[in-house]
Design an enzyme around this catalytic site. Structure first.
Site, short mmCIF file in Angstrom:
data_model
loop_
_atom_site.label_atom_id
_atom_site.label_comp_id
_atom_site.label_asym_id
_atom_site.label_seq_id
_atom_site.Cartn_x
_atom_site.Cartn_y
_atom_site.Cartn_z
N ILE A 1 -12.28 -11.44 -5.98
CA ILE A 1 -11.53 -11.60 -4.74
C ILE A 1 -10.27 -10.75 -4.76
O ILE A 1 -9.78 -10.39 -5.83
CB ILE A 1 -11.10 -13.07 -4.52
N LEU B 1 0.81 -1.23 0.00
CA LEU B 1 0.00 0.00 0.00
C LEU B 1 0.84 1.27 0.00
O LEU B 1 0.53 2.24 0.69
CB LEU B 1 -0.97 0.02 1.19
N CYS C 1 -6.37 -7.01 2.36
CA CYS C 1 -5.01 -7.01 1.82
C CYS C 1 -4.07 -7.90 2.63
O CYS C 1 -3.88 -7.67 3.83
CB CYS C 1 -4.45 -5.59 1.78
#
Length: 301
Positions: free
Chosen positions: A191, A73, A130
């Site tokens: 997904i 991220l 995540c």
């Protein structure tokens, strides 16, 4: 030609083709290759409350029929996005969706609150799934209680379309989907990547600095199709399908399983024009099969 328009919450998409967060940057990077305005929508890279450096390198590795990533991220935070990125992309003629993540519920809530006033952001996609960060993320998405709690908290402050991105690393993804639907999610996307691992046998150490990472690409597609099929039967809100979509045939497969729209991810790294080819294929498919409205084929197996 068939009507390709689909509705996700309050979003009216011109077609069901979206881009998956983390594979499409902020959209502008792909402007030399495709007509961004032709997309149904584009989901920008994961955005957090504060600046994140991401995980140490190496954080990507190819695998058979896919790839592992542990980017973590990396982004400059929501305020940087609002002040520097948003003004550059707000006029792209496609629905702009911001992917939101956080280390704790308060982070999600504050990020969503700051994005809510942006007129040209039609929705957020909340990443509770995540596997590439050490805190937050998947921790919320692996239990019905955690998924419901973060969804409710965001729903209380975010009035626009709320999409919740689900983790496949669970026992029953249908139960997670029902939990977020009950707390006000307008849609679910699934997904996210499957947790995996790859080892360099000569050096006797993992390829990724984080040891494990998220598996994406064609290898995960059958799992994703199965989970979309299960979730579509369990909820009454629109389902967005993703996971290993490499071409138009794959996109149609997801829609037949119950997806109202699809996201294309890893394929963007291989062919930056893949989204345009998928839209072309869907148009041709509808013509060949006498489909007047793309919504007719959703879940029709």
């Amino acid at each position: 030609m068939a009507n390709l328009a689909v509705k996700i919450g309050a979003l009216d998409l011109k077609n069901p083709v979206l881009t998956a967060s983390g594979t499409f940057g902020y959209g502008e990077e792909f402007a030399p290759f495709i007509d961004l305005g032709r997309l149904g929508g584009y989901i920008i890279k994961g955005t957090t409350l504060n600046h994140r450096e991401g995980n140490p390198y190496p954080r990507m590795v190819e695998t058979p029929s896919g790839m592992l990533n542990a980017v973590g991220l990396q982004n400059k935070g929501v305020d940087y996005f609002i002040e520097n990125i948003y003004p550059r992309i707000r006029n792209i003629r496609s629905e702009l969706i911001v992917n939101v993540s956080g280390a704790k519920i308060e982070d999600y809530v504050e990020t969503a609150r700051r994005l809510a006033p942006l007129d040209d952001v039609g929705a957020i996609e909340v990443n509770i799934s995540c596997p590439n960060v050490k805190e937050g993320g998947m921790a919320f998405g692996t239990t019905t209680t955690g998924a419901a709690e973060v969804t409710k908290a965001i729903r209380d402050v975010y009035p626009k379309t709320l999409i919740v991105k689900l983790s496949p690393n669970v026992t029953s993804i249908a139960d997670i989907a029902k939990a977020v639907e009950a707390e006000g999610a307008d849609s679910v996307s699934l997904i996210n990547t499957i947790m995996g691992m790859s080892i360099d046998i000569e050096r006797r150490r993992p390829h990724l600095s984080t040891i494990t990472g998220g598996l994406s690409g064609p290898a995960v597609r059958p799992v994703a199709v199965r989970m979309v099929w299960q979730v579509a039967k369990a909820v009454n809100i629109p389902v967005i399908g993703l996971g290993g979509i490499m071409n138009g045939r794959d996109a149609i497969e997801f829609m037949l399983a119950g997806a109202n729209a699809v996201e294309i991810g890893t394929a963007n790294f291989i062919d930056p024009a893949v989204t345009m080819k998928v839209i072309d294929f869907i148009e041709d498919y509808c013509d060949r099969h006498g489909v007047n409205d793309i919504n007719e084929i959703v879940g029709c197996i």
